[in-house]
Design a protein around this motif. Structure first.
Motif, short mmCIF file in Angstrom:
data_model
loop_
_atom_site.label_atom_id
_atom_site.label_comp_id
_atom_site.label_asym_id
_atom_site.label_seq_id
_atom_site.Cartn_x
_atom_site.Cartn_y
_atom_site.Cartn_z
N CYS A 61 0.83 -1.20 0.00
CA CYS A 61 0.00 0.00 0.00
C CYS A 61 0.87 1.25 0.00
CB CYS A 61 -0.91 -0.01 1.24
SG CYS A 61 -1.96 1.44 1.38
N CYS A 86 -0.48 3.42 3.55
CA CYS A 86 -0.04 3.04 4.90
C CYS A 86 1.28 2.28 4.90
CB CYS A 86 -1.13 2.23 5.61
SG CYS A 86 -1.35 0.54 4.98
N HIS A 101 -5.91 -2.87 5.16
CA HIS A 101 -5.52 -2.20 6.41
C HIS A 101 -6.12 -0.80 6.50
CE1 HIS A 101 -2.76 -5.52 6.88
NE2 HIS A 101 -2.16 -5.21 5.75
N CYS A 102 -6.09 -0.06 5.39
CA CYS A 102 -6.52 1.35 5.46
C CYS A 102 -7.54 1.71 4.37
CB CYS A 102 -5.31 2.28 5.38
SG CYS A 102 -4.59 2.40 3.72
N CYS A 150 -6.54 -1.64 -0.10
CA CYS A 150 -5.73 -2.14 1.00
C CYS A 150 -6.64 -2.57 2.15
CB CYS A 150 -4.78 -1.03 1.47
SG CYS A 150 -3.94 -1.38 3.01
ZN ZN Z 1 -3.00 0.72 3.38
#
Ligand code: ZN
Length: 139
Positions: free
Chosen positions: A34, A37, A50-51, A48
């Motif tokens: 990513c 992040c 995660h974010c 992504c």
């Molecule tokens: Zn990310």
């Protein structure tokens, strides 16, 4: 008459996963990183995990990791597999994991925490990343 496909299932690349399989064909293990992040993830997604940013790029990994979990399969789910074999989740050094097989070792000798490195399994025209014990790490 019905025809039963007795071959091992092979990847069906789509728009998102095709670069991974193209890289595998040339024995390169890649993963998304990513740009927002900075974290890696797998499998590839549009965003992504995660974010939720959609700005990510493919990056080549070293193909080394650690067995996170493993199980020995004694009964083939369908023709094309040769039990006993190991299904494992490998934590790659780049920070993501990958469900794969561990080969080149007695299936019952695979252990959690074992260092492994990528090797390649050719199934017809497809090339699959699998892992084997990392002899250098055990030395
Ligand atoms: Zn990310």
């Amino acid at each position: 008459m019905n025809t039963i496909d007795v071959s091992r299932p092979v990847p069906q690349p789509n728009e998102v996963t095709r670069p991974f399989w193209d890289a595998a064909a040339s024995h390169r293990l890649v993963h998304p990183r990513c740009r927002s992040c900075g974290r890696t993830f797998f499998p590839p997604h549009l965003c992504c995990p995660h974010c939720r940013a959609s700005d990510w790029a493919w990056e080549e990994g070293a193909g080394r990791g650690t067995v996170h979990s493993a199980t020995v399969v004694h009964r083939a789910p369908q023709p094309g597999f040769a039990p006993p074999y190991v299904i494992a989740v490998v934590d790659l050094d780049e920070g993501h994991d990958l469900m794969t097989n561990v080969v080149g070792v007695d299936p019952h000798a695979v252990r959690i925490g074992q260092r492994v490195r990528v090797t390649w399994l050719e199934v017809g025209e497809h090339v699959l990343p699998v892992f084997e014990p990392d002899e250098e790490a055990d030395a």
